[in-house]
Design an enzyme around this catalytic site. Structure first.
Site, PDB file in Angstrom:
ATOM      1  N   HIS A 125      -7.716 -33.632  -5.828  1.00 46.04           N
ATOM      2  CA  HIS A 125      -8.950 -33.587  -5.039  1.00 46.04           C
ATOM      3  C   HIS A 125      -9.934 -34.694  -5.437  1.00 46.04           C
ATOM      4  CE1 HIS A 125     -11.266 -31.846  -8.418  1.00 46.04           C
ATOM      5  NE2 HIS A 125     -10.167 -31.148  -8.679  1.00 46.04           N
ATOM      6  N   ASP A 126     -10.621 -35.211  -4.440  1.00 49.00           N
ATOM      7  CA  ASP A 126     -11.691 -36.200  -4.604  1.00 49.00           C
ATOM      8  C   ASP A 126     -11.207 -37.544  -5.123  1.00 49.00           C
ATOM      9  OD1 ASP A 126     -14.142 -34.472  -3.984  1.00 49.00           O
ATOM     10  OD2 ASP A 126     -13.196 -33.320  -5.594  1.00 49.00           O
ATOM     11  N   GLY A 143      -7.739 -34.842 -10.370  1.00 51.56           N
ATOM     12  CA  GLY A 143      -8.923 -34.944  -9.531  1.00 51.56           C
ATOM     13  C   GLY A 143      -9.847 -36.078  -9.928  1.00 51.56           C
TER      14      GLY A 143
END
Length: 262
Positions: A125-126, A143
């Protein structure tokens, strides 16, 4: 909405609200959820799952059993409408997993253009992944990782969360990265150490041998010269006036917070 020129296997599920562009091909046993947008000419092979607020550009190839836009593995995630955005002309291998962003991060996982992601690659994520990068079999980004243009992560290597891999850097196979990797630097190990300049990238990026030598000297100053990092940064700003291509180093150090691999 499914464009009239798109070809979708009868046993795939396309939820109402998904947007399927012109000349898209979706193979059997796929599941495309409501908030997904797939751009013109993209091919999705069998058993792929694409969900969340995911936007995929044009002329991508998404191989079998991939999962894109999946709920991220951040335990704070509470179902917020975060996103995954993928550019154009990417090749995504079998069983790849790309996770949507978090509200604690930027809210979006971003993938650029013309990248190659081989089988079983994971993008957390991100993450922010540039263009023309190559992730080999089983490579994984945790992440919030940033992987700049022309970067390379070789097979079965892992990158710790919040690390930055600079322009045209290379992580060799079976490595673990826990600090930032400067541009044009080749690293290896658990935990990674700097090995050398990425000569393959220098050759492909620059025809000017003098510029290539300048980058070799900069690498020497970072790792063998004995100068403090702040002194190297100051020298870099002066060299950048004559060699604008060195701006990738300035952008790297402006973001780097974890310290660089040694």
């Amino acid at each position: 909405m499914i464009h009239s020129s798109a070809i979708v296997a009868r046993n795939s599920i396309i939820e109402k609200g998904a947007r399927i562009g012109a000349n898209v091909r979706i193979g059997p046993f796929c599941h495309i959820q409501a908030n997904v947008e797939i751009g013109e000419g993209t091919v999705v092979l069998s058993h792929a799952v694409i969900n969340g607020h995911t936007r995929i550009g044009c002329d991508n190839l998404i191989d079998r059993y991939s999962s894109l836009g999946e709920i991220n593995q951040d335990l704070k995630y509470a179902g917020e409408p975060t996103r995954l955005e993928i550019g154009d002309r990417n090749r995504i291998g079998q069983r790849a997993t790309f996770h949507r962003g978090t509200v604690q991060g930027t809210g979006v996982t971003q993938i650029g253009n013309d990248n190659v992601f081989m089988n079983q690659v994971h993008i957390g994520h991100d993450c922010v992944v540039g263009s023309f990068v190559h992730l080999a079999l089983g490579a994984a980004l945790a992440g919030h990782v940033e992987l700049d243009d022309f970067g390379q992560v070789d097979e079965h290597s892992a990158v710790h969360q919040f690390c930055i891999l600079g322009y045209a850097s290379q992580v060799l196979a079976h490595s673990c990265v826990v600090q930032d990797v400067p541009p044009f630097t080749r690293v290896q190990g658990n935990r990674c150490k700097a090995l050398s300049v990425n000569e393959d990238a220098l050759t492909s990026q620059f025809e000017d041998e003098h510029l290539r030598q300048v980058i070799r000297v900069l690498y020497y100053q970072l790792y063998h010269g004995g100068d403090a990092l702040n002194e190297v940064k100051a020298a870099l700003l002066l060299m950048q006036k004559e060699y604008p291509h060195l701006s990738c180093f300035e952008r790297f150090f402006a973001r780097s917070t974890r310290g660089i691999v040694r």
